[in-house]
Design a protein around this motif. Structure first.
Motif, short mmCIF file in Angstrom:
data_model
loop_
_atom_site.label_atom_id
_atom_site.label_comp_id
_atom_site.label_asym_id
_atom_site.label_seq_id
_atom_site.Cartn_x
_atom_site.Cartn_y
_atom_site.Cartn_z
N ILE A 266 -53.25 11.14 -15.36
CA ILE A 266 -53.39 9.94 -14.52
C ILE A 266 -54.85 9.83 -14.09
N PRO B 229 -44.86 10.18 -12.79
CA PRO B 229 -45.23 8.75 -12.87
C PRO B 229 -45.15 8.26 -14.32
N PRO C 211 -50.11 3.73 -13.26
CA PRO C 211 -50.30 4.57 -12.08
C PRO C 211 -51.73 5.10 -11.96
N ARG D 206 -54.26 7.82 -9.23
CA ARG D 206 -54.31 8.79 -8.14
C ARG D 206 -55.24 8.29 -7.04
N VAL E 44 -50.20 10.20 -6.35
CA VAL E 44 -50.06 8.96 -7.13
C VAL E 44 -49.47 7.89 -6.20
#
Length: 258
Positions: free
Chosen positions: A56, A130, A156, A158, A164
């Motif tokens: 992510i 996620p 998604p 962070r 997240v």
């Protein structure tokens, strides 16, 4: 501005546009049809490029200059509760659909009430899994509002704390907006894992919440009747049935200022 500059500026407009009365607002979408696949593909490709080996990417990595051609349709969400998120930033296309500034508004404001439960489920799966979600939207025609077809992409991100709770997304709609605000029905959704080959987490239905049957209200039991005093009751027994109530303010201790 020179005469040549004026001719060049006029050449950028269509013949019909140059004949419009002064002050009429011209929209680029009137001359260039919206390409949903291109916009969604560019935004997802940008998100993939931000990962750099990570599952992510970070919110801090997102820069407007990286999504110039999709900027009008893009937004950034902040998770504020399970299944709920609000706009931190939003492009011009979303403002046109709502007819007002949308920063600070919840994402569900763009959907009809019948579709908000499913949106909440999908949104929570994006943050919790996620994972990536793509949503197909539709708005039927009504008075002053032509029919619209749209798609939404949720990716998604962070936050600065490492959790997240942010998402990069876009909302692309084809058709004339008409009278705003425009709201949509969620027609279908599909989820994708952030890592190819990983398991997709299906959005779980939300708890019924206020739709549950309310519990029956139980009143307090009635007070027990007081038995009448016997004829030969003593004065002390009779006084026990009474309580002196005074409207006078309580007396203050000696020495306290009045």
């Amino acid at each position: 501005m020179s005469n040549d500059d004026g001719q060049d500026r006029g050449a950028m407009l269509s013949p019909d546009a140059t004949q419009d009365r002064p002050g009429k607002l011209l929209r680029l979408a009137d001359y260039e049809p919206v390409q949903m696949d291109r916009i969604l593909g560019e935004l997802r490709g940008y998100w993939e490029g931000l990962r750099q080996g990570r599952a992510i990417p970070n919110r801090a990595d997102v820069a407007p200059r990286g999504i110039r051609r999709a900027l009008d349709y893009a937004f950034i969400l902040e998770r504020i509760a399970p299944g709920a998120a609000r706009f931190r930033l939003a492009g011009r296309h979303l403002i046109d659909l709502m007819g007002m500034e949308v920063r600070g508004m919840p994402l569900c404001a763009f959907l009809n009430t019948s579709s908000r439960g499913r949106l909440s489920d999908v949104l929570e799966s994006v943050f919790f899994a996620p994972q990536i979600a793509e949503i197909v939207l539709g708005s039927p025609a009504s008075y002053g509002r032509p029919a619209l077809d749209g798609r939404m992409l949720l990716l998604p991100l962070r936050s600065d704390l490492g959790d997240v709770t942010r998402a990069l997304g876009c909302l692309v709609v084809q058709g004339q907006v008409g009278e705003s605000p425009r709201r949509f029905d969620l027609l279908s959704d599909i989820e994708f894992p952030v890592i190819p080959g990983a398991k997709v987490v299906e959005p779980s239905p939300s708890p019924p919440g206020f739709a549950e049957t309310p519990m029956r209200w139980k009143s307090a039991p009635p007070p027990k009747p007081i038995a009448p005093l016997p004829q030969d009751a003593s004065p002390a027994e009779r006084r026990a049935r009474f309580r002196v109530v005074s409207n006078d303010p309580p007396s203050k201790p000696p020495g306290e200022l009045q």
